[in-house]
Design a protein around this motif. Sequence first.
Motif, PDB file in Angstrom:
ATOM      1  N   ASN A  43     -46.788 -25.581  19.761  1.00  0.00           N
ATOM      2  CA  ASN A  43     -45.574 -26.386  19.570  1.00  0.00           C
ATOM      3  C   ASN A  43     -44.345 -25.470  19.483  1.00  0.00           C
ATOM      4  O   ASN A  43     -44.355 -24.468  18.770  1.00  0.00           O
ATOM      5  CB  ASN A  43     -45.682 -27.213  18.286  1.00  0.00           C
ATOM      6  CG  ASN A  43     -46.801 -28.231  18.356  1.00  0.00           C
ATOM      7  OD1 ASN A  43     -46.829 -29.056  19.273  1.00  0.00           O
ATOM      8  ND2 ASN A  43     -47.728 -28.185  17.392  1.00  0.00           N
ATOM      9  N   ILE A  44     -43.307 -25.845  20.203  1.00  0.00           N
ATOM     10  CA  ILE A  44     -42.069 -25.069  20.221  1.00  0.00           C
ATOM     11  C   ILE A  44     -40.896 -26.006  19.949  1.00  0.00           C
ATOM     12  O   ILE A  44     -40.863 -27.134  20.450  1.00  0.00           O
ATOM     13  CB  ILE A  44     -41.862 -24.360  21.582  1.00  0.00           C
ATOM     14  CG1 ILE A  44     -42.835 -23.179  21.734  1.00  0.00           C
ATOM     15  CG2 ILE A  44     -40.428 -23.850  21.744  1.00  0.00           C
ATOM     16  CD1 ILE A  44     -42.673 -22.404  23.031  1.00  0.00           C
ATOM     17  N   GLY A  45     -39.915 -25.530  19.165  1.00  0.00           N
ATOM     18  CA  GLY A  45     -38.748 -26.363  18.859  1.00  0.00           C
ATOM     19  C   GLY A  45     -37.431 -25.635  19.045  1.00  0.00           C
ATOM     20  O   GLY A  45     -37.344 -24.405  18.864  1.00  0.00           O
ATOM     21  N   PHE A  46     -36.402 -26.398  19.410  1.00  0.00           N
ATOM     22  CA  PHE A  46     -35.017 -25.921  19.510  1.00  0.00           C
ATOM     23  C   PHE A  46     -34.200 -26.779  18.555  1.00  0.00           C
ATOM     24  O   PHE A  46     -34.186 -28.002  18.677  1.00  0.00           O
ATOM     25  CB  PHE A  46     -34.487 -26.085  20.941  1.00  0.00           C
ATOM     26  CG  PHE A  46     -35.244 -25.281  21.964  1.00  0.00           C
ATOM     27  CD1 PHE A  46     -34.730 -24.083  22.445  1.00  0.00           C
ATOM     28  CD2 PHE A  46     -36.480 -25.713  22.440  1.00  0.00           C
ATOM     29  CE1 PHE A  46     -35.432 -23.338  23.391  1.00  0.00           C
ATOM     30  CE2 PHE A  46     -37.184 -24.980  23.379  1.00  0.00           C
ATOM     31  CZ  PHE A  46     -36.653 -23.783  23.859  1.00  0.00           C
ATOM     32  N   TYR A  47     -33.511 -26.144  17.627  1.00  0.00           N
ATOM     33  CA  TYR A  47     -32.829 -26.880  16.565  1.00  0.00           C
ATOM     34  C   TYR A  47     -31.351 -26.494  16.554  1.00  0.00           C
ATOM     35  O   TYR A  47     -30.954 -25.519  15.931  1.00  0.00           O
ATOM     36  CB  TYR A  47     -33.491 -26.595  15.211  1.00  0.00           C
ATOM     37  CG  TYR A  47     -34.931 -27.065  15.163  1.00  0.00           C
ATOM     38  CD1 TYR A  47     -35.268 -28.295  14.608  1.00  0.00           C
ATOM     39  CD2 TYR A  47     -35.957 -26.294  15.712  1.00  0.00           C
ATOM     40  CE1 TYR A  47     -36.582 -28.751  14.586  1.00  0.00           C
ATOM     41  CE2 TYR A  47     -37.276 -26.733  15.704  1.00  0.00           C
ATOM     42  CZ  TYR A  47     -37.580 -27.961  15.132  1.00  0.00           C
ATOM     43  OH  TYR A  47     -38.882 -28.398  15.117  1.00  0.00           O
TER      44      TYR A  47
ATOM     45  N   ARG B 246     -38.115 -30.835  20.889  1.00  0.00           N
ATOM     46  CA  ARG B 246     -39.458 -30.387  20.520  1.00  0.00           C
ATOM     47  C   ARG B 246     -40.392 -30.519  21.715  1.00  0.00           C
ATOM     48  O   ARG B 246     -40.305 -31.496  22.471  1.00  0.00           O
ATOM     49  CB  ARG B 246     -40.010 -31.225  19.364  1.00  0.00           C
ATOM     50  CG  ARG B 246     -39.131 -31.289  18.122  1.00  0.00           C
ATOM     51  CD  ARG B 246     -39.721 -32.276  17.118  1.00  0.00           C
ATOM     52  NE  ARG B 246     -38.867 -32.491  15.961  1.00  0.00           N
ATOM     53  CZ  ARG B 246     -37.875 -33.382  15.920  1.00  0.00           C
ATOM     54  NH1 ARG B 246     -37.614 -34.138  16.995  1.00  0.00           N
ATOM     55  NH2 ARG B 246     -37.156 -33.526  14.824  1.00  0.00           N
ATOM     56  N   PHE B 247     -41.311 -29.534  21.853  1.00  0.00           N
ATOM     57  CA  PHE B 247     -42.265 -29.557  22.964  1.00  0.00           C
ATOM     58  C   PHE B 247     -43.667 -29.266  22.432  1.00  0.00           C
ATOM     59  O   PHE B 247     -43.838 -28.421  21.534  1.00  0.00           O
ATOM     60  CB  PHE B 247     -41.892 -28.493  24.006  1.00  0.00           C
ATOM     61  CG  PHE B 247     -40.545 -28.725  24.639  1.00  0.00           C
ATOM     62  CD1 PHE B 247     -40.429 -29.501  25.782  1.00  0.00           C
ATOM     63  CD2 PHE B 247     -39.397 -28.171  24.086  1.00  0.00           C
ATOM     64  CE1 PHE B 247     -39.178 -29.710  26.373  1.00  0.00           C
ATOM     65  CE2 PHE B 247     -38.147 -28.377  24.664  1.00  0.00           C
ATOM     66  CZ  PHE B 247     -38.044 -29.154  25.812  1.00  0.00           C
ATOM     67  N   ASP B 248     -44.666 -29.957  23.012  1.00  0.00           N
ATOM     68  CA  ASP B 248     -46.048 -29.679  22.628  1.00  0.00           C
ATOM     69  C   ASP B 248     -46.599 -28.536  23.476  1.00  0.00           C
ATOM     70  O   ASP B 248     -45.886 -27.950  24.299  1.00  0.00           O
ATOM     71  CB  ASP B 248     -46.906 -30.947  22.720  1.00  0.00           C
ATOM     72  CG  ASP B 248     -47.087 -31.444  24.161  1.00  0.00           C
ATOM     73  OD1 ASP B 248     -46.799 -30.693  25.117  1.00  0.00           O
ATOM     74  OD2 ASP B 248     -47.528 -32.606  24.332  1.00  0.00           O
TER      75      ASP B 248
ATOM     76  N   ARG C 101     -42.557 -18.744  27.655  1.00  0.00           N
ATOM     77  CA  ARG C 101     -42.454 -20.212  27.599  1.00  0.00           C
ATOM     78  C   ARG C 101     -41.125 -20.639  27.004  1.00  0.00           C
ATOM     79  O   ARG C 101     -40.470 -21.565  27.489  1.00  0.00           O
ATOM     80  CB  ARG C 101     -43.586 -20.787  26.729  1.00  0.00           C
ATOM     81  CG  ARG C 101     -44.872 -21.093  27.457  1.00  0.00           C
ATOM     82  CD  ARG C 101     -45.828 -21.841  26.531  1.00  0.00           C
ATOM     83  NE  ARG C 101     -45.379 -23.192  26.236  1.00  0.00           N
ATOM     84  CZ  ARG C 101     -45.593 -23.833  25.085  1.00  0.00           C
ATOM     85  NH1 ARG C 101     -46.257 -23.246  24.095  1.00  0.00           N
ATOM     86  NH2 ARG C 101     -45.159 -25.057  24.899  1.00  0.00           N
ATOM     87  N   TYR C 102     -40.718 -19.963  25.928  1.00  0.00           N
ATOM     88  CA  TYR C 102     -39.463 -20.315  25.258  1.00  0.00           C
ATOM     89  C   TYR C 102     -38.287 -20.176  26.230  1.00  0.00           C
ATOM     90  O   TYR C 102     -37.415 -21.054  26.292  1.00  0.00           O
ATOM     91  CB  TYR C 102     -39.244 -19.425  24.024  1.00  0.00           C
ATOM     92  CG  TYR C 102     -38.051 -19.842  23.197  1.00  0.00           C
ATOM     93  CD1 TYR C 102     -38.186 -20.729  22.134  1.00  0.00           C
ATOM     94  CD2 TYR C 102     -36.769 -19.370  23.493  1.00  0.00           C
ATOM     95  CE1 TYR C 102     -37.099 -21.138  21.382  1.00  0.00           C
ATOM     96  CE2 TYR C 102     -35.669 -19.776  22.756  1.00  0.00           C
ATOM     97  CZ  TYR C 102     -35.839 -20.654  21.704  1.00  0.00           C
ATOM     98  OH  TYR C 102     -34.758 -21.071  20.978  1.00  0.00           O
TER      99      TYR C 102
END
Length: 535
Positions: free
Chosen positions: A374-378, A393-395, A521-522
């Motif tokens: 799981n990756i997130g951008f906030y 948010r991405f799985d 990936r990011y």
Amino acid sequence: MAAPAAALPPLYLGFDFSTQQLKVLAIDGNLNVLHQDNVQFDTELPEFRTQGGVHIHSDGLTVTSPVLMWVKALDLLLDKMKRTGFDFSRVRALSGSGQQHGSVFWRRGASETLKQLDSAEDLFQQLQDAFSVSDSPVWMDSSSRKQCQDLQAAAGGALRLAEITGSRAYERFTGNQIAKLWQSRPEQYQDTERISLVSSFAASLFLGSYAAIDFSDGSGMNLLDIRTRTWSQTCLEATAPDLDGLLGTPLPSASVLGPVSSYLVHRFGFSESCRVVAFTGDNPASLAGMRLQQGDIAVSLGTSDTVFLWIQQPRPALEGHVFCNPVEQRAYMALLCFKNGSLTRERVRNQCAGASWELFSGALRNSPLGNNGNIGFYFDTMEITPAALGVHRFDRDDNKVSSLSPEAEVRALVEGQFLSRRLHAERLGYSIIPGTRVLATGGASSNRDILQVLSDVFNAPVYSIDLSNSTCLGSAFRALHGLAEQSGLSFFDVVKNVPEPQLVATPHPTAAQVYGHMLKRYARLEERVLQETCP
């Protein structure tokens, strides 16, 4: 009975002309801090009517500071030191820093005024008519958009300008402020004999003559070619006429500019042999105060997160800034600023960890490295690096999801922030090498679990460092280095006895593998976020 001054160990002074105050710090040859003092502009010089050290004009874009306020602050500070019994005759060298991107315009004839200062009078009285512009543009100003566009066009585009000067055109940068003055108030420009940065202006007050701009602060102007370390003719010609003569020749940051003025010798008792080492910008001085070395990265975890880098081969980009390094002439330093820092961390803590840092830390400890993909951008507010907004948010399969479990959300936030810091640092030319250290400071650096994630993402040990007075301390270190360099000593020879920062985290054995893959990936997902938010 007190020992005569000649028998007492020599001292080195570091000054910091910052936005809200003027500070000074004195060290001895063993790098012990022996004296500190300051003048707060708003409260101690209320006649200038500043708020936070500045005047915000009615357009909301123009922000200035009265140049005579800085002069009077120096009078006040030196008088304070004298009253406390500070022995100026022990000072062998001094240096300092100034808020970056501020500019000072000296009126024709000011150089003669500086040379003929009367030690019976203070500087403020004698320099009343020395400036063609009474209120200096400072780093908070954003009124020169047109000039930025013109400069980028003249240079061949924003990226080309960044390749030359280390940054794309920024409204606060000095070149664009000079262009604005020339275009809007040509008579004041024509009445100008010399243009200084705040740093070189401050050094001039100690020299009694115009001080050179140093390479490091000079590279925050959109005018200096950071590779040749000379003024870019393309940029000068696009800015204003006869500009190279008004700026003078830039010099290496460790240059000894000359002895202190006879004014300071007679008024305060400085030794005639006391030397003035080139002043620099506050950010370069802070890098010196932190004693950053090749391969190091400093991460300040505050309201905004700021990243300082030591780099050998810069790759200037449309984001961030590359400056000439203030302590190693062949190297560079870079700066990146991220607006979504501690406030975003606090919001996620409140939503996902019951407003408890203890529970927030527990979520980090109990979730796996890589967060199960799981990756997130906030980006709660419009981010600077990159220019994006919103929460994304991405799985593990790169599908966008509307929510994560509280534990996964906490880790996605912290990992995402540090992946972003690493990605954009590497794009400017930073690379992790054997011996790389991450130096952490700011409010969140007290949380060991956050620092563990930082260590894992960068695959490097993290050390805790106090930055509270790094600009003044860096300036004092640089004063000592300026003298020592003449004997062939490096900056790190000079500061080798400073206590080392405290080791607080080392990377997990699997960190390099996990985050090497995740960083790619990011980067891919960040491009996707940018396309979605800024089509």
